[in-house]
Design a protein around this motif. Structure first.
Motif, mmCIF file in Angstrom:
data_model
loop_
_atom_site.group_PDB
_atom_site.id
_atom_site.type_symbol
_atom_site.label_atom_id
_atom_site.label_comp_id
_atom_site.label_asym_id
_atom_site.label_seq_id
_atom_site.Cartn_x
_atom_site.Cartn_y
_atom_site.Cartn_z
ATOM 1 N N ALA A 13 0.828 -1.208 0.000
ATOM 2 C CA ALA A 13 0.000 0.000 0.000
ATOM 3 C C ALA A 13 0.863 1.258 0.000
ATOM 4 O O ALA A 13 1.822 1.364 0.765
ATOM 5 N N LYS A 16 -2.338 3.696 3.123
ATOM 6 C CA LYS A 16 -2.550 2.470 3.897
ATOM 7 C C LYS A 16 -3.912 2.381 4.567
ATOM 8 O O LYS A 16 -4.478 3.389 4.974
ATOM 9 N N SER A 138 -9.585 -11.156 4.353
ATOM 10 C CA SER A 138 -8.556 -10.273 4.920
ATOM 11 C C SER A 138 -8.684 -8.960 4.166
ATOM 12 O O SER A 138 -8.665 -8.960 2.922
HETATM 13 O O1 PMV Z 1 -5.281 -6.454 5.597
HETATM 14 P P1 PMV Z 1 -4.584 -6.427 6.925
HETATM 15 O O2 PMV Z 1 -5.518 -6.622 8.077
HETATM 16 O O3 PMV Z 1 -3.385 -7.353 6.961
HETATM 17 O O4 PMV Z 1 -3.996 -4.930 7.162
HETATM 18 C C1 PMV Z 1 -3.004 -4.352 6.360
HETATM 19 C C2 PMV Z 1 -2.344 -3.258 7.099
HETATM 20 C C3 PMV Z 1 -1.134 -2.595 6.400
HETATM 21 O O5 PMV Z 1 -0.349 -3.548 5.722
HETATM 22 C C4 PMV Z 1 -0.253 -1.962 7.489
HETATM 23 C C5 PMV Z 1 -1.551 -1.475 5.476
HETATM 24 C C6 PMV Z 1 -2.137 -1.880 4.144
HETATM 25 O O6 PMV Z 1 -2.993 -1.138 3.652
HETATM 26 O O7 PMV Z 1 -1.711 -2.896 3.550
#
Ligand code: PMV
Length: 347
Positions: A13, A16, A138
């Motif tokens: 990202a 983010k 996810s």
């Molecule tokens: O999708 P998750 O719950 O793994 O969250 C991703 C969180 C970050 O990697 C820090 C930011 C992002 O947007 O990928």
């Protein structure tokens, strides 16, 4: 037995996702912008089998632990509900990259699982529906479904929160050099980080600034304006880390804030800013871990790779180089084995 194999890249990202409006549906508070990372791939086969009493999941040839099995089974239940079936499935998934290198493997995992599980169940979802499905497994997995450079529109409910391609892979010869910096075992998962975010006094300020941040990054990306892009992406990474560092995690009351960097992380990002002052067009971003993702155009890749060792002397860093990657795809059994995409270089 109905079966299908699919593959997907993790994504990185630039703006983010941090904090959720709806934790059950993974609806984020803010939009995000990413690129798929060609340098790493998850490949997953799903087979529905009448003889199975429950889902059976192996990850990298190891039987999944209970929390992972529960999460994968819950995702398969979503697919079964869509397809109107009840048959249990065998899931065999491989990452061609090691864990803990700084890639969000849950993104590629749930993107590949969503595509393989729906196809094996006889469904043919379009990118919109597939992205919504992957998001529920996810959050950031929804961004590994479309091609190239991707924007996740946050929305406000299940139907309005999905990812779509902003520009194809060949739009910009951008490279991501992931410098793998080992850290301590993660104290706080990204799920706990999302939950803790609203406890930071800076969280609302970050969200208030977000429409402007998204505009800046989207415009610079579409215009291939590396200088503006790099600055906006670095500031956005700081914004996430400022929120994390000032958040309180319920599960860890002894922790004053969530801190992901290691000494080598700080050395490298300070060096990046000096390299840029001295004329090397390079920028960084950070996720919820110590590894640093360096961004540059293809023409600067050699100079960036040559510069890194001096900044992280003594750590023998590994680098993984990615280009903008395609969205999740079906792997045809007749295609033969695809060459693994992962290759890391010791700098
Ligand atoms: O999708 P998750 O719950 O793994 O969250 C991703 C969180 C970050 O990697 C820090 C930011 C992002 O947007 O990928």
């Amino acid at each position: 037995m109905p079966t299908a194999t699919a593959a997907a890249h993790p994504n990185l990202a630039f703006v983010k996702y941090w904090g959720r409006r709806d934790a059950d549906l993974n609806i984020p508070e803010n939009g995000s912008i990413s690129v798929n990372l060609s340098g790493a791939t998850t490949t997953t086969t799903v087979t529905y089998d009448e003889v199975l009493g429950q889902d059976a999941v192996t990850l990298n040839d190891v039987v999944a632990n209970t929390p992972t099995l529960t999460r994968v089974s819950a995702h398969l239940d979503r697919v079964r509900a869509l397809a109107g079936i009840t048959t249990r499935a065998r899931v065999v998934s491989h990452n061609d990259f090691p864990a803990d290198v700084g890639f969000a493997s849950s993104a590629s995992a749930f993107a590949a699982l969503s595509l393989a599980a729906t196809r094996a169940a006889g469904l043919d979802l379009d990118l919109y529906d597939l992205s919504i499905l992957a998001r529920k497994g996810s959050g950031s997995a929804c961004r590994s479904i479309p091609d190239g450079f991707v924007e996740w529109l946050p929305g406000w409910d299940d139907a309005s929160s999905y990812a779509r391609s902003l520009a194809p892979c060949n739009h910009w010869d951008l490279r991501v050099v992931t410098v793998v910096l080992p850290g301590r075992p993660k104290l706080i998962s990204s799920l706990a980080g999302h939950r803790a975010a609203p406890t930071s006094p800076f969280y609302r300020a970050r969200l208030k600034e977000m429409p402007h941040t998204l505009d800046l990054v989207r415009q610079a990306l579409l215009a291939r304006d590396f200088a503006s892009f790099g600055l906006a992406v670095e500031r956005e990474a700081w914004s996430l880390h400022a929120v994390a560092m000032t958040s309180h995690s319920e599960g860890a009351p002894w922790l004053s804030g969530i801190f992901y960097m290691e000494p080598a992380t700080v050395r490298l990002i300070r060096a990046v800013q000096l390299w840029r002052r001295d004329g090397l067009p390079v920028a960084f971003t950070l996720d919820a871990g110590p590894s640093v993702h360096l961004l540059c155009e293809g023409s600067s890749l050699g100079a960036v790779l040559a510069a890194v060792p001096s900044a992280v002397a003594g750590t023998a860093p590994q680098a993984i180089v990615s280009r903008p990657g395609r969205g999740a795809w079906l792997v045809n059994e007749n295609d033969g084995a695809e060459a693994p995409s992962f290759s890391s270089t010791t700098l």
